[in-house]
Design a protein around this motif. Sequence first.
Motif, PDB file in Angstrom:
ATOM      1  N   ARG A 232      48.826   1.796-120.811  1.00 57.50           N
ATOM      2  CA  ARG A 232      48.026   0.972-121.736  1.00 57.50           C
ATOM      3  C   ARG A 232      47.318   1.831-122.777  1.00 57.50           C
ATOM      4  O   ARG A 232      46.597   1.323-123.625  1.00 57.50           O
ATOM      5  N   GLY A 233      47.493   3.150-122.697  1.00 53.00           N
ATOM      6  CA  GLY A 233      46.906   4.036-123.692  1.00 53.00           C
ATOM      7  C   GLY A 233      45.508   4.519-123.374  1.00 53.00           C
ATOM      8  O   GLY A 233      44.776   4.939-124.268  1.00 53.00           O
ATOM      9  N   HIS A 234      45.144   4.495-122.069  1.00 48.70           N
ATOM     10  CA  HIS A 234      43.794   4.907-121.673  1.00 48.70           C
ATOM     11  C   HIS A 234      43.862   5.995-120.614  1.00 48.70           C
ATOM     12  O   HIS A 234      44.870   6.149-119.915  1.00 48.70           O
ATOM     13  N   THR A 235      42.780   6.745-120.495  1.00 54.23           N
ATOM     14  CA  THR A 235      42.748   7.848-119.534  1.00 54.23           C
ATOM     15  C   THR A 235      42.022   7.496-118.248  1.00 54.23           C
ATOM     16  O   THR A 235      42.069   8.266-117.280  1.00 54.23           O
ATOM     17  N   LEU A 237      40.546   4.011-115.626  1.00 54.62           N
ATOM     18  CA  LEU A 237      40.463   2.585-115.344  1.00 54.62           C
ATOM     19  C   LEU A 237      39.227   1.972-115.991  1.00 54.62           C
ATOM     20  O   LEU A 237      39.277   0.863-116.532  1.00 54.62           O
ATOM     21  N   GLU A 238      38.116   2.692-115.950  1.00 60.71           N
ATOM     22  CA  GLU A 238      36.868   2.176-116.500  1.00 60.71           C
ATOM     23  C   GLU A 238      36.981   1.889-117.995  1.00 60.71           C
ATOM     24  O   GLU A 238      36.445   0.895-118.496  1.00 60.71           O
ATOM     25  N   THR A 239      37.684   2.780-118.714  1.00 58.70           N
ATOM     26  CA  THR A 239      37.848   2.589-120.153  1.00 58.70           C
ATOM     27  C   THR A 239      38.694   1.358-120.445  1.00 58.70           C
ATOM     28  O   THR A 239      38.344   0.508-121.280  1.00 58.70           O
ATOM     29  N   TRP A 240      39.829   1.238-119.737  1.00 58.68           N
ATOM     30  CA  TRP A 240      40.692   0.072-119.929  1.00 58.68           C
ATOM     31  C   TRP A 240      39.949  -1.217-119.583  1.00 58.68           C
ATOM     32  O   TRP A 240      40.021  -2.210-120.317  1.00 58.68           O
ATOM     33  N   ALA A 241      39.225  -1.214-118.459  1.00 58.77           N
ATOM     34  CA  ALA A 241      38.505  -2.410-118.027  1.00 58.77           C
ATOM     35  C   ALA A 241      37.442  -2.803-119.050  1.00 58.77           C
ATOM     36  O   ALA A 241      37.226  -3.998-119.298  1.00 58.77           O
ATOM     37  N   GLY A 242      36.785  -1.829-119.663  1.00 61.06           N
ATOM     38  CA  GLY A 242      35.794  -2.131-120.697  1.00 61.06           C
ATOM     39  C   GLY A 242      36.430  -2.790-121.904  1.00 61.06           C
ATOM     40  O   GLY A 242      35.881  -3.745-122.469  1.00 61.06           O
TER      41      GLY A 242
END
Length: 271
Positions: A232-235, A237-242
């Motif tokens: 998804r282009g994120h490093t 889980l917290e970033t993607w969930a935000g």
Amino acid sequence: MTFSIVARSGAAFGIAVASKFLSVGAVVPAADAGAGALATQATANLRYRPQGLTLLRTGVPPADVVAGLVATDGEHAHRQLGVVGPQGDGATYTGEKCLDWAGGTSGDGYAIQGNILTGPEVIDAMEAAWLEAADADLDRRLLAALAAGDAAGGDRRGRQSAALHVVAPGAGYGGMNDTACDLRVDDHPHPVTELHRLLDMHTLLFGTPDPDTLLDLTGELAEEVRRLVAARGHTALETWAGVENLENRLVPGRIDPVVLAHLRAPDAQGS
């Protein structure tokens, strides 16, 4: 012009309403997590909302709140009102000049009312659905009653808007206010159906995880989550969930199955 249910469940209060009227949610409902809730409709008197909540906060029972508001209103014959408080029966009032069909019913913790309806079957269906859904959360229970009224005929002029407003202590976003949900469909050919969709989305985005269903983020599951997040282009889980507005469902070292399902969904690609 409207049918509504005002109800209590534990410390929570809520209102569900639908109407052939633009933005009914901006007019009818009012609630206070520490006091009660009310609906003002027909020729709605918006002063009933602050005045009624003030009376409820001082411990005035719903029937006396109704009596007090009506007694000081020279246009009370055109009003319709439903009130619930922290305990006991709700109260409903229908002025004699409300347009047919108009009426209501009340019981322990609820008041149901409507005007310009297809008939009394709308109120009967709402009450039956409310009582049958006793094990459901308040938001779902209110919406079940509203949907039953809609299916029974609802507003005889047609459909336009609907709203669901629920309050409970600390139930708001991040626990920083009492608004559990405040959902409005202002202009739609099928507003109650659309309200169901919004509630499902609200539950996904603002619901909190069930501790009994949390999964440990270890081994193969942790690797899968890392891979999906990277895709998804994120490093993290917290970033993607935000980005996905799912931060309320994050638990350190574990993952909510709701979050996992959303992460796995094909349409989450690139989000």
